[in-house]
Design a protein around this motif. Structure first.
Motif, PDB file in Angstrom:
ATOM      1  N   VAL A  62       0.845  -1.202   0.000  1.00 22.28           N
ATOM      2  CA  VAL A  62       0.000   0.000   0.000  1.00 22.28           C
ATOM      3  C   VAL A  62       0.876   1.246   0.000  1.00 22.28           C
ATOM      4  O   VAL A  62       0.657   2.179  -0.774  1.00 22.28           O
ATOM      5  CB  VAL A  62      -0.965   0.004   1.205  1.00 22.28           C
ATOM      6  N   ARG A  63       1.889   1.248   0.857  1.00 22.48           N
ATOM      7  CA  ARG A  63       2.806   2.395   0.941  1.00 22.48           C
ATOM      8  C   ARG A  63       3.471   2.645  -0.414  1.00 22.48           C
ATOM      9  O   ARG A  63       3.509   3.779  -0.902  1.00 22.48           O
ATOM     10  CB  ARG A  63       3.863   2.156   2.010  1.00 22.48           C
ATOM     11  N   ALA A  64       3.962   1.597  -1.040  1.00 21.18           N
ATOM     12  CA  ALA A  64       4.646   1.737  -2.334  1.00 21.18           C
ATOM     13  C   ALA A  64       3.681   2.210  -3.415  1.00 21.18           C
ATOM     14  O   ALA A  64       4.032   3.081  -4.224  1.00 21.18           O
ATOM     15  CB  ALA A  64       5.291   0.410  -2.729  1.00 21.18           C
ATOM     16  N   GLU A  65       2.482   1.654  -3.451  1.00 17.79           N
ATOM     17  CA  GLU A  65       1.501   2.058  -4.466  1.00 17.79           C
ATOM     18  C   GLU A  65       1.122   3.528  -4.331  1.00 17.79           C
ATOM     19  O   GLU A  65       1.097   4.256  -5.333  1.00 17.79           O
ATOM     20  CB  GLU A  65       0.243   1.193  -4.351  1.00 17.79           C
ATOM     21  N   LEU A  66       0.859   3.959  -3.114  1.00 13.39           N
ATOM     22  CA  LEU A  66       0.473   5.359  -2.913  1.00 13.39           C
ATOM     23  C   LEU A  66       1.628   6.301  -3.233  1.00 13.39           C
ATOM     24  O   LEU A  66       1.423   7.362  -3.829  1.00 13.39           O
ATOM     25  CB  LEU A  66      -0.038   5.571  -1.485  1.00 13.39           C
ATOM     26  N   ALA A  67       2.833   5.930  -2.852  1.00 10.61           N
ATOM     27  CA  ALA A  67       4.004   6.764  -3.167  1.00 10.61           C
ATOM     28  C   ALA A  67       4.208   6.856  -4.669  1.00 10.61           C
ATOM     29  O   ALA A  67       4.511   7.936  -5.194  1.00 10.61           O
ATOM     30  CB  ALA A  67       5.245   6.210  -2.475  1.00 10.61           C
ATOM     31  N   ASP A  68       4.022   5.744  -5.373  1.00 13.37           N
ATOM     32  CA  ASP A  68       4.196   5.751  -6.833  1.00 13.37           C
ATOM     33  C   ASP A  68       3.161   6.634  -7.521  1.00 13.37           C
ATOM     34  O   ASP A  68       3.482   7.393  -8.427  1.00 13.37           O
ATOM     35  CB  ASP A  68       4.093   4.332  -7.396  1.00 13.37           C
ATOM     36  N   VAL A  69       1.919   6.537  -7.082  1.00 10.11           N
ATOM     37  CA  VAL A  69       0.831   7.272  -7.741  1.00 10.11           C
ATOM     38  C   VAL A  69       0.837   8.746  -7.354  1.00 10.11           C
ATOM     39  O   VAL A  69       0.627   9.617  -8.202  1.00 10.11           O
ATOM     40  CB  VAL A  69      -0.540   6.634  -7.420  1.00 10.11           C
ATOM     41  N   PHE A  70       1.092   9.048  -6.078  1.00  4.80           N
ATOM     42  CA  PHE A  70       0.921  10.414  -5.588  1.00  4.80           C
ATOM     43  C   PHE A  70       2.227  11.119  -5.216  1.00  4.80           C
ATOM     44  O   PHE A  70       2.211  12.275  -4.809  1.00  4.80           O
ATOM     45  CB  PHE A  70      -0.035  10.420  -4.391  1.00  4.80           C
ATOM     46  N   GLY A  71       3.340  10.430  -5.327  1.00  3.77           N
ATOM     47  CA  GLY A  71       4.626  11.060  -5.069  1.00  3.77           C
ATOM     48  C   GLY A  71       5.002  11.129  -3.606  1.00  3.77           C
ATOM     49  O   GLY A  71       6.028  11.691  -3.252  1.00  3.77           O
ATOM     50  N   GLY A  72       4.187  10.567  -2.741  1.00  7.83           N
ATOM     51  CA  GLY A  72       4.493  10.560  -1.314  1.00  7.83           C
ATOM     52  C   GLY A  72       3.340   9.982  -0.524  1.00  7.83           C
ATOM     53  O   GLY A  72       2.205   9.931  -1.004  1.00  7.83           O
TER      54      GLY A  72
END
Length: 102
Positions: free
Chosen positions: A26-36
């Motif tokens: 989840v952390r990686a997906e959100l960082a990839d999509v939203f930049g943080g």
């Protein structure tokens, strides 16, 4: 600007802890999509609610947050469904609040 918050359970319905890898993805997906992303994983929050039968239910949750300029409701609805399947939940709470950066 909006703050989007995702409340994810620590344990399944039988009380077993979910694997760390679920939260890492989840952390990686959100960082990839939203930049943080900000993840509050060390001190879980306790949630209480009343179910359809009037029984009080309890869940320990961790909180993930992202800041977005605009809320893409369709994207979040789809992602919420994905999380509900991964975590085997009837509902995962995802909420957005308008915020002002100071």
């Amino acid at each position: 600007m909006h703050l989007v918050e995702l409340f994810l359970p620590l344990r399944d319905n039988s009380g077993a802890a979910f694997p760390k890898a679920l939260y890492d993805s989840v952390r990686a997906e959100l960082a990839d999509v939203f930049g943080g992303v900000t993840a509050f994983t060390r001190a879980p929050a306790s949630g209480l609610w009343e179910d359809d039968e009037g029984e009080v239910q309890r869940d320990d949750v961790v909180l993930f947050e992202v800041m977005v300029d605009n809320v893409d409701h369709a994207w979040w609805r789809n992602y919420r469904g994905t999380l509900e399947q991964r975590f085997d939940q009837d509902e995962v709470l995802v909420r957005a609040t308008a915020v002002e950066r100071l």
